[in-house]
Scaffold this motif. Structure first.
Motif, PDB file in Angstrom:
ATOM      1  N   ASP A   1      -3.282  16.355   3.444  1.00  0.00           N
ATOM      2  CA  ASP A   1      -3.689  14.796   4.025  1.00  0.00           C
ATOM      3  C   ASP A   1      -3.504  14.047   2.739  1.00  0.00           C
ATOM      4  OD1 ASP A   1      -4.721  12.775   5.564  1.00  0.00           O
ATOM      5  OD2 ASP A   1      -5.985  13.900   4.875  1.00  0.00           O
ATOM      6  N   VAL A   2      -3.011  12.447   2.799  1.00  0.00           N
ATOM      7  CA  VAL A   2      -2.936  11.909   1.816  1.00  0.00           C
ATOM      8  C   VAL A   2      -3.660  10.472   2.110  1.00  0.00           C
ATOM      9  CG1 VAL A   2      -1.719   9.931   1.045  1.00  0.00           C
ATOM     10  CG2 VAL A   2      -0.451  11.965   1.214  1.00  0.00           C
ATOM     11  N   THR A   3      -4.677  10.298   1.762  1.00  0.00           N
ATOM     12  CA  THR A   3      -6.027   9.288   2.254  1.00  0.00           C
ATOM     13  C   THR A   3      -6.465   8.002   1.178  1.00  0.00           C
ATOM     14  OG1 THR A   3      -7.893  10.941   1.436  1.00  0.00           O
ATOM     15  CG2 THR A   3      -6.549  11.266   3.974  1.00  0.00           C
TER      16      THR A   3
ATOM     17  N   LEU B   1       4.731  10.971   2.209  1.00  0.00           N
ATOM     18  CA  LEU B   1       4.970  10.275   3.593  1.00  0.00           C
ATOM     19  C   LEU B   1       5.391   9.355   4.510  1.00  0.00           C
ATOM     20  CD1 LEU B   1       4.436   7.070   0.516  1.00  0.00           C
ATOM     21  CD2 LEU B   1       2.364   8.544   1.347  1.00  0.00           C
ATOM     22  N   ASP B   2       6.235   9.301   4.648  1.00  0.00           N
ATOM     23  CA  ASP B   2       7.258   8.799   6.192  1.00  0.00           C
ATOM     24  C   ASP B   2       6.893  10.568   6.917  1.00  0.00           C
ATOM     25  OD1 ASP B   2       8.068   6.949   4.429  1.00  0.00           O
ATOM     26  OD2 ASP B   2      10.114   7.847   4.012  1.00  0.00           O
TER      27      ASP B   2
ATOM     28  N   GLN C   1       3.943  11.674  11.717  1.00  0.00           N
ATOM     29  CA  GLN C   1       3.027  11.857  12.422  1.00  0.00           C
ATOM     30  C   GLN C   1       1.695  11.563  13.216  1.00  0.00           C
ATOM     31  OE1 GLN C   1       3.265  15.810  12.803  1.00  0.00           O
ATOM     32  NE2 GLN C   1       1.243  15.375  14.367  1.00  0.00           N
ATOM     33  N   GLU C   2       1.036  10.257  12.241  1.00  0.00           N
ATOM     34  CA  GLU C   2       0.232   9.781  12.880  1.00  0.00           C
ATOM     35  C   GLU C   2       0.402   8.875  13.863  1.00  0.00           C
ATOM     36  OE1 GLU C   2      -0.430   6.662   9.662  1.00  0.00           O
ATOM     37  OE2 GLU C   2      -1.338   8.146   8.661  1.00  0.00           O
ATOM     38  N   GLN C   3       2.267   8.808  14.043  1.00  0.00           N
ATOM     39  CA  GLN C   3       2.549   8.051  15.591  1.00  0.00           C
ATOM     40  C   GLN C   3       3.078   8.949  16.734  1.00  0.00           C
ATOM     41  OE1 GLN C   3       6.291   6.143  13.562  1.00  0.00           O
ATOM     42  NE2 GLN C   3       5.357   4.433  12.792  1.00  0.00           N
ATOM     43  N   LYS C   4       2.877  10.216  16.610  1.00  0.00           N
ATOM     44  CA  LYS C   4       2.809  11.044  17.010  1.00  0.00           C
ATOM     45  C   LYS C   4       1.702  11.108  18.190  1.00  0.00           C
ATOM     46  CE  LYS C   4       4.281  15.802  17.764  1.00  0.00           C
ATOM     47  NZ  LYS C   4       5.297  16.970  17.333  1.00  0.00           N
ATOM     48  N   ASN C   5       0.862  11.568  17.253  1.00  0.00           N
ATOM     49  CA  ASN C   5      -0.320  12.279  17.352  1.00  0.00           C
ATOM     50  C   ASN C   5      -1.282  10.623  18.417  1.00  0.00           C
ATOM     51  OD1 ASN C   5      -0.606  14.255  16.024  1.00  0.00           O
ATOM     52  ND2 ASN C   5      -2.193  12.843  14.461  1.00  0.00           N
ATOM     53  N   GLU C   6      -0.867   9.191  18.163  1.00  0.00           N
ATOM     54  CA  GLU C   6      -1.526   8.615  19.041  1.00  0.00           C
ATOM     55  C   GLU C   6      -0.462   8.638  20.558  1.00  0.00           C
ATOM     56  OE1 GLU C   6      -0.190   5.488  17.002  1.00  0.00           O
ATOM     57  OE2 GLU C   6      -1.776   5.114  15.561  1.00  0.00           O
ATOM     58  N   LYS C   7       0.587   9.008  20.433  1.00  0.00           N
ATOM     59  CA  LYS C   7       0.984   8.666  21.311  1.00  0.00           C
ATOM     60  C   LYS C   7       0.828  10.305  22.737  1.00  0.00           C
ATOM     61  CE  LYS C   7       4.799   6.495  20.333  1.00  0.00           C
ATOM     62  NZ  LYS C   7       6.817   6.737  19.903  1.00  0.00           N
ATOM     63  N   GLU C   8      -0.059  11.009  21.716  1.00  0.00           N
ATOM     64  CA  GLU C   8      -0.350  12.073  22.181  1.00  0.00           C
ATOM     65  C   GLU C   8      -2.018  11.674  23.121  1.00  0.00           C
ATOM     66  OE1 GLU C   8      -0.752  15.285  19.567  1.00  0.00           O
ATOM     67  OE2 GLU C   8       1.193  16.395  19.362  1.00  0.00           O
ATOM     68  N   SER C   9      -1.794  12.318  24.618  1.00  0.00           N
ATOM     69  CA  SER C   9      -2.973  12.301  25.633  1.00  0.00           C
ATOM     70  C   SER C   9      -4.105  13.270  25.084  1.00  0.00           C
ATOM     71  CB  SER C   9      -2.356  12.127  26.551  1.00  0.00           C
ATOM     72  OG  SER C   9      -1.809  12.781  27.422  1.00  0.00           O
TER      73      SER C   9
ATOM     74  N   LEU D   1       0.907  -1.338   0.079  1.00  0.00           N
ATOM     75  CA  LEU D   1      -0.095  -0.112   0.124  1.00  0.00           C
ATOM     76  C   LEU D   1       0.720   0.989  -0.175  1.00  0.00           C
ATOM     77  CD1 LEU D   1      -2.883  -0.695   2.364  1.00  0.00           C
ATOM     78  CD2 LEU D   1      -3.102  -0.085   0.277  1.00  0.00           C
ATOM     79  N   TYR D   2       2.175   0.949   1.056  1.00  0.00           N
ATOM     80  CA  TYR D   2       3.149   2.448   0.784  1.00  0.00           C
ATOM     81  C   TYR D   2       3.251   2.377  -0.567  1.00  0.00           C
ATOM     82  CZ  TYR D   2       7.390   4.909   2.284  1.00  0.00           C
ATOM     83  OH  TYR D   2       8.392   5.688   1.992  1.00  0.00           O
ATOM     84  N   GLU D   3       3.964   1.582  -1.045  1.00  0.00           N
ATOM     85  CA  GLU D   3       4.288   1.969  -2.735  1.00  0.00           C
ATOM     86  C   GLU D   3       3.097   2.121  -2.885  1.00  0.00           C
ATOM     87  OE1 GLU D   3       7.863   1.408  -3.325  1.00  0.00           O
ATOM     88  OE2 GLU D   3       8.269   1.055  -0.749  1.00  0.00           O
ATOM     89  N   TYR D   4       2.468   1.616  -3.223  1.00  0.00           N
ATOM     90  CA  TYR D   4       1.265   2.416  -4.626  1.00  0.00           C
ATOM     91  C   TYR D   4       1.109   3.525  -3.987  1.00  0.00           C
ATOM     92  CZ  TYR D   4      -3.383   2.360  -7.064  1.00  0.00           C
ATOM     93  OH  TYR D   4      -4.801   3.350  -6.756  1.00  0.00           O
ATOM     94  N   LYS D   5       0.576   3.635  -3.240  1.00  0.00           N
ATOM     95  CA  LYS D   5       0.989   5.422  -2.675  1.00  0.00           C
ATOM     96  C   LYS D   5       2.745   6.612  -3.029  1.00  0.00           C
ATOM     97  CE  LYS D   5      -1.877   4.835   1.830  1.00  0.00           C
ATOM     98  NZ  LYS D   5      -1.354   5.450   3.399  1.00  0.00           N
ATOM     99  N   ALA D   6       3.122   5.811  -2.866  1.00  0.00           N
ATOM    100  CA  ALA D   6       4.366   6.538  -3.466  1.00  0.00           C
ATOM    101  C   ALA D   6       4.424   6.808  -4.960  1.00  0.00           C
ATOM    102  CB  ALA D   6       5.310   5.999  -3.548  1.00  0.00           C
ATOM    103  N   LYS D   7       3.485   5.868  -5.828  1.00  0.00           N
ATOM    104  CA  LYS D   7       3.495   6.044  -6.880  1.00  0.00           C
ATOM    105  C   LYS D   7       3.065   7.703  -7.364  1.00  0.00           C
ATOM    106  CE  LYS D   7       4.227   2.297  -8.904  1.00  0.00           C
ATOM    107  NZ  LYS D   7       5.690   2.192  -9.757  1.00  0.00           N
TER     108      LYS D   7
END
Length: 493
Positions: free
Chosen positions: A196-198, A158-159, A164-172, A145-151
């Motif tokens: 945003d990339v969705t 993407l990185d 940022q997603e990992q950081k947001n998950e840690k934020e309380s 999926l990552y490589e497909y987005k990278a097209k």
């Protein structure tokens, strides 16, 4: 005394009765225990074996089956350590205690050997509830999926989103998340930022057991995601159908139609009733990118036309040169699979105003009738040969040579009768009717600037002096006619 004795005797009788009951109960309990114990003697345990809910027989030891399966799995994993393996079928064992066991280990093992399938433990990538392929693990599926987005999106971006997603998950604190998402960036001209990339469909992963050939690598997974799926739609060939018309009917081109039907070529002869695949590939999922960018754009200048009776109709001149302006435009973009789907102006600022172009157009009507007063047809020059006898023949006109530039001018107002090549020795020749009885002829031109039917003004440029046709050098040969009769040009110039 008598009464007390009677009461005492009654109590004694009750106690005796209770003791007898307890003794009887104890004897019965012991008897039952002895009966159960004696009944359990001689019972054996057998196992009913089921494959996908279907009974295949009984064994006296389920280890016979489990050991065989374990050995097969180890054998597979030793041969290919890239995957983990499992039995495709569901195997279950139901124990039963019986007096006379009737199991058939060999027969059941033979059935198991014939029917079970050792396949790969895999993860199914599901997009919008539909299967998009199987991968050896969830990590490989996510990488595809990552490589497909990278097209369509730079990997660095993407990185950054992943971090940022990992950081947001840690934020309380929800407040912190909100603040981190509301940070705005100031863009300069040429800058852009991805917001945003969705994906257009929900993605999920399910554990499955599949054949090795069904398991995709990252590259094959990306290829499949790019190719997408085909809608199940066929065209039945009718009389008069050809590949081109069929393709056009379904908004395809011939190359796309041939790609969907590998057994066909451009030279294929279609048969009535033949089924043709006319579907186009639709991607499994779209990569949707939302970004903003700042660009500098040109502002077109307006054009203003002013009329003047000082210029002849058809003539014009630029009074003021137009200049393009500039503006900085902030765009919000929605990009789907690399193509802009929506484009909205967030803001814009003019940095340089445009300057309008002013063009003056003539309104003065060009008279097609000559004035009768002729102007010299060249810019300077001298008469190199007069009309009359010359070299044993008759020279029909007058030659002019040696001008300061080679422009040929209309001797008077008039209408161009002809303009082009003459095979009679004149070369490039122009004939002008002055509509007052006079006609002039200009010969040996190197080029012509007018066309037949055009009205010309006295003194306007009609061509360039040359030496075409029967000519001994660069000069203008001019002839003048009055009421159809040739006259000497020297008499009017």
């Amino acid at each position: 005394m008598r009464k007390k004795e009677i009461v005492a005797n009654g109590e004694g009788l009750k106690s005796m009765s209770l003791l007898k009951k307890t003794a009887i109960t104890t004897i019965l309990g012991v008897g039952l225990t002895l009966n159960v114990a004696s009944a359990d003697i001689g019972l054996d345990t057998i196992y009913h074996v089921y494959l996908d809910g279907e009974h295949v027989g009984t064994v006296d030891n389920k280890d016979i089956i489990t050991s065989y399966i374990d050995d097969r799995i180890v054998e597979k994993e030793n041969a290919n350590d890239s995957y983990s393996y499992a039995v495709k079928q569901e195997i279950s064992y139901i124990p039963e205690r019986v007096f006379n066991p009737n199991s058939n280990n060999e027969k059941v093992l033979d059935i198991v050997q014939d029917d079970i399938s050792i396949q790969v433990n895999a993860y199914e990538l599901q997009i919008g509830g539909d299967s998009a392929g199987y991968f050896k693990d969830e990590e490989t599926a996510r990488q595809a999926l990552y490589e497909y987005k990278a097209k369509y999106v730079d990997k660095k971006i993407l990185d950054q989103f992943k971090q940022q997603e990992q950081k947001n998950e840690k934020e309380s604190s929800d407040k912190e998340k909100e603040q981190s998402g509301e940070q705005e960036q100031t863009l300069a001209v040429g800058d852009s930022t991805t917001l945003d990339v969705t994906l257009s469909e929900k993605v999920s992963f399910e554990r499955e057991i599949v054949k090795e050939k069904e398991v995709l690598t990252v590259d094959k997974g990306v290829e499949l995601l790019e190719k997408g799926t085909l809608e199940d739609k066929l065209h039945e060939v009718e009389e008069g159908d050809v590949l081109g018309t069929i393709a056009q009917q379904y908004d395809l081109d011939t190359d796309q139609l041939l790609e969907l039907n590998p057994d066909l070529s451009e030279d294929s002869i279609l048969q009535i009733g033949q089924k043709i695949n006319v579907t186009a590939y639709a991607p499994f999922v779209d990569v949707i990118v939302k970004k903003e960018k700042m660009v500098e754009e040109k502002i077109s200048y307006k054009k203003e036309v002013q009329e003047s009776d000082r210029l002849y109709k058809g003539d014009s001149k630029i009074k003021q040169e137009g200049q393009e302006g500039k503006k900085e435009v902030h765009y919000a973009l929605e990009i789907i699979n690399g193509k802009v789907n929506k484009k909205k102006v967030v803001s814009e600022e003019v940095t340089k105003d445009p300057v309008k172009e002013i063009v003056v157009k003539g309104t003065k009507v060009i008279p097609s009738r000559g004035t009768g007063n002729f102007t010299w047809p060249t810019v300077g020059g001298y008469v190199s040969s007069h009309m009359g006898p010359r070299w044993g023949s008759y020279h029909k006109g007058m030659d002019i040579a040696g001008p300061s530039n080679r422009a040929i001018l209309a001797a008077d107002n008039g209408t161009v009768v002809s303009a082009g090549w003459d095979n009679g020795g004149y070369g490039n020749k122009i004939v002008i009717n002055h509509n007052n009885g006079y006609k002039t002829i200009y010969a040996h031109l190197s080029s012509i600037s007018v066309r037949p039917g055009q009205t010309v003004v006295k003194g306007s440029k009609i061509g360039v002096m040359g030496t075409t046709g029967n000519s001994t050098g660069v000069h203008l040969h001019i002839e003048v006619y009055k009421n159809g009769a040739r006259i000497n040009p020297a008499s009017i110039f």
